[in-house]
Design a protein around this motif. Structure first.
Motif, short mmCIF file in Angstrom:
data_model
loop_
_atom_site.label_atom_id
_atom_site.label_comp_id
_atom_site.label_asym_id
_atom_site.label_seq_id
_atom_site.Cartn_x
_atom_site.Cartn_y
_atom_site.Cartn_z
N UNK A 97 0.88 -1.17 0.00
CA UNK A 97 0.00 0.00 0.00
C UNK A 97 0.92 1.22 0.00
N UNK A 98 0.70 2.18 -0.90
CA UNK A 98 1.65 3.29 -1.01
C UNK A 98 1.91 4.04 0.30
N UNK A 99 0.90 4.20 1.15
CA UNK A 99 1.12 4.97 2.39
C UNK A 99 2.16 4.33 3.30
N UNK A 100 2.39 3.01 3.14
CA UNK A 100 3.37 2.36 4.00
C UNK A 100 4.80 2.79 3.69
N UNK A 101 4.99 3.40 2.51
CA UNK A 101 6.31 3.95 2.20
C UNK A 101 6.52 5.25 2.96
N UNK A 102 5.47 5.70 3.61
CA UNK A 102 5.52 6.99 4.30
C UNK A 102 6.07 6.88 5.70
N UNK A 103 6.60 8.01 6.16
CA UNK A 103 7.07 8.13 7.53
C UNK A 103 6.13 9.14 8.19
N UNK A 104 5.52 8.72 9.27
CA UNK A 104 4.51 9.55 9.91
C UNK A 104 5.18 10.51 10.90
N UNK A 160 0.61 19.00 14.88
CA UNK A 160 -0.18 18.34 13.85
C UNK A 160 0.54 17.11 13.33
N UNK A 161 0.00 16.57 12.23
CA UNK A 161 0.50 15.31 11.70
C UNK A 161 0.74 15.43 10.20
N UNK A 162 1.79 14.80 9.70
CA UNK A 162 2.05 14.77 8.26
C UNK A 162 2.68 13.45 7.90
N UNK A 163 2.43 12.99 6.67
CA UNK A 163 2.97 11.72 6.19
C UNK A 163 3.76 12.01 4.91
N UNK A 164 5.06 11.70 4.92
CA UNK A 164 5.89 11.95 3.73
C UNK A 164 6.71 10.70 3.40
N UNK A 165 7.25 10.65 2.20
CA UNK A 165 8.06 9.51 1.78
C UNK A 165 9.27 9.37 2.71
N UNK A 166 9.35 8.23 3.39
CA UNK A 166 10.39 8.02 4.39
C UNK A 166 11.78 7.95 3.79
N UNK A 171 -2.88 11.14 5.63
CA UNK A 171 -2.65 10.60 6.97
C UNK A 171 -3.75 9.64 7.39
N UNK A 172 -4.99 9.93 6.97
CA UNK A 172 -6.10 9.08 7.45
C UNK A 172 -6.09 7.69 6.84
#
Lengths: 219, 379
Positions: free
Chosen positions: B29-36, B68-74, B114-115
């Protein structure tokens, strides 16, 4: 298949130019029209060649092989040492070493490698889009379709997914789970399979064949 | 909603690098490449990564202006952080973008929703504490023997056994078996549980958390999700356990050992390394134990050959035995004491490698034992 052994020099003019000085070489003229120049070495690779479609024009002491793109292989023959033609008939094609079929057969005999209490329903279980390698029932009696590959790649997962999709439409079988079994499973294929809820199993061919030597191990 | 904070470059780079290591290479899932990234009111920055199996989360101090919260490519963030100059880093979100400024460098990264990001598993309740350096040493000692062969997933794991204040780690690939016992502080004195953790994950944990004085170990077994967690230095990581029945390997250690030799560890390692140079793939080194000497040989017949003798003492009968040189080196290299005791029953039966403090010590150190299967010699 025509075999000519000749002392010859070769010039190629096309996308690049190449020249082979005079030496004794094997010239192959295949039924499809291709012409290949081989030396006594270099394994399967010819020194120079022209792929079909192409045309061979023979004149005294010179062959010209021309293709549609205007590329030309010119072979100057100084001395022909051998010239023979053989009809090879139709080639049955290359068959793989049969490991995949053997793996399927071995796994069918040793279904328990997939899980305790598993039973084989049948090999080559038919579906409307072709047979799935193995159909089993796990210890709880749930149907499991198993696709066996030598190398587990993405297309194998896709194939199993299609089988599962069709098998799960059968109310007598559903739910059908999937197992993707291979000697090596590529990481991409594993990710795709697991994402679709398909279990991946790596197979040990030697252990299945029983040629593994347990006395060399601790257990 | 914007997020805005300032953090020291080294702090951010360390934290991001560690979390990014837990990110999957091929995220399903693409979001898993993210770092929260979560910035809270208390001036704490929480960074986390997850691949459904292993999760990593770290807390660092930051000057948070807007929480706050953000999700970006880890992966990208990790590469950027590593290359930044040594100045404070300002991070501000702007709509679907994140602006990162450090000195004169400026980066704009895309955010991911993020959601859609999964919730990280909750850390199980603390089961006990173990000293960081002890854990690192023990993990290094046992993971050498873990299998890398995916056909036997169970053997790619390290088995942990908790019995009161004793924690035992063991791993085997069926050719050798490493077992380490250590003393730890369980949260309840009667603690008793078992767990199987992937060796690769455990090695990563030890590398990341081993510098801490104490590492908290948390285990939840028997529930719907079987999980192990480690916490130290503001870093926490969880991993799913490997399921399956671990073979009963303790019984593989021979009950009585008839012969043993004691040798200086380092000189034996060097001798094996030298002699093994001529041992081609899958050929053994042969060790002949006589009084006062171990003779090592490798290669035979038409091939290159080597031999070397090392001083040693022998108790029991003379013996000739052969081992896979790499397996032997793995065991010797895992010992923490200056002398090695090699104990045998027969040349065809497994041998035990242990450490001991001095050449004439009465007893060996049995907190670490390495069992190795000999190679049968032809003829």
């Amino acid at each position: 298949m025509r075999l000519v052994i000749a002392r010859c020099s070769v010039d190629y003019a096309g996308r690049l130019t190449a020249h082979l000085p005079t030496a004794v070489r094997l010239l192959l003229v295949k039924a499809d029209g291709s012409v290949l120049v081989h030396s006594d070495g270099g394994s399967y690779k010819p020194l120079n060649w022209m792929s079909p479609p192409c045309r061979l024009e023979e004149s005294d002491g010179e062959w010209r092989v021309v293709n549609k793109a205007g590329e030309e292989l010119r072979i100057t023959l100084d001395e022909v040492l051998h010239d023979s033609t053989h009809d090879l008939g139709i080639d049955p094609g290359l068959t793989k070493d049969g490991v995949e079929a053997h793996l399927q057969e071995l796994l069918a005999e040793h279904v328990h490698t997939l899980g305790n209490g598993w039973r084989l329903v049948r090999r080559e279980y038919p579906t409307p889009i072709g047979p799935v390698d193995l159909m089993c029932r796990d210890a709880d009696g749930i149907s499991v379709a198993v696709e066996v590959k030598r190398r587990g790649e993405i297309d194998g997962v896709e194939q199993l997914t299609r089988y599962l999709d069709l098998l799960n439409r059968d109310p007598l079988l559903a739910p059908v789970r999937g197992v993707f079994a291979a000697q090596v499973i590529k990481q991409q294929a594993r990710v795709l399979a697991e994402d679709r809820g398909i279990r991946c199993v790596t197979l040990d061919y030697d252990a299945l064949r029983g040629i593994d030597d347990p006395t060399a191990r601790l257990f | 909603m914007t997020v805005k904070f300032r953090v020291e470059r080294d702090t951010l780079a360390d934290a991001v690098t560690w979390v990014a290591r837990a990110l999957p290479n091929r995220p399903p899932v693409p979001v898993l490449a993210g770092l929260l990234i979560e910035a809270d009111d208390n001036g704490t920055l929480h960074l986390s990564g997850f691949d459904y199996e292993v999760s990593a989360k770290v807390e660092v101090n930051a000057e948070v202006s807007d929480p706050g919260t953000a999700l970006v490519s880890g992966r990208l963030l990790a590469e950027i952080c590593r290359s930044l100059p040594g100045k404070p880093v300002d991070v501000v979100t702007d709509g679907t973008k994140v602006a990162l400024t450090c000195g004169a460098s400026r980066f704009t990264l895309l955010t991911m929703p993020v959601d859609e990001y999964p919730t990280l598993p909750a850390m199980p309740e603390n089961t006990g504490m173990v000293a960081g350096d002890v854990l690192t040493e023990a993990v290094g000692q046992v993971t050498v023997a873990a299998s890398r062969d995916e056909t036997l997933p169970i053997l790619t794991g390290v088995r942990l056994e908790i019995e009161g204040d004793t924690l035992t780690l063991m791993a085997t690939d069926r050719y050798r078996l490493a077992m380490r016992t250590l003393t730890w502080r369980p949260s309840s004195p009667g603690a008793s549980s078992i767990a199987l953790v992937r060796a690769r994950t455990l090695a990563e944990v030890a590398k990341a958390l081993g510098s801490a004085d104490e590492v908290s170990l948390a285990l939840s077994t028997g529930g719907a999700t079987e999980l192990i967690g480690f916490t130290a230095n503001g870093r926490r990581t969880t991993s799913l356990l490997v399921d399956g029945d671990y073979p009963k390997v303790r019984a593989l250690f021979p009950e009585s050992l008839l012969t043993h030799a004691v040798v200086e560890t380092q000189s034996l390692i060097e001798a094996v390394r030298r002699v093994a140079l001529v041992a081609e793939r899958n050929t053994p080194v042969r060790l002949t134990f006589t009084d006062g000497l171990i003779t090592l040989e490798a290669g035979q017949g038409e091939d290159a050959q080597a031999s070397e003798a090392v001083e040693s003492s022998l108790v029991g009968d003379e013996l000739s035995i052969a081992f896979n040189p790499q397996y032997l080196l793995d065991g010797l290299g895992a010992l923490s004491l200056p002398f090695t005791r090699l104990s045998f029953t027969q040349a065809t039966k497994p041998a035990v490698i242990t450490g001991q403090a001095s050449a004439d010590a009465e007893d060996d150190d049995d907190t670490y034992r390495y069992l190795i299967m000999p190679v049968r010699l032809a003829g």
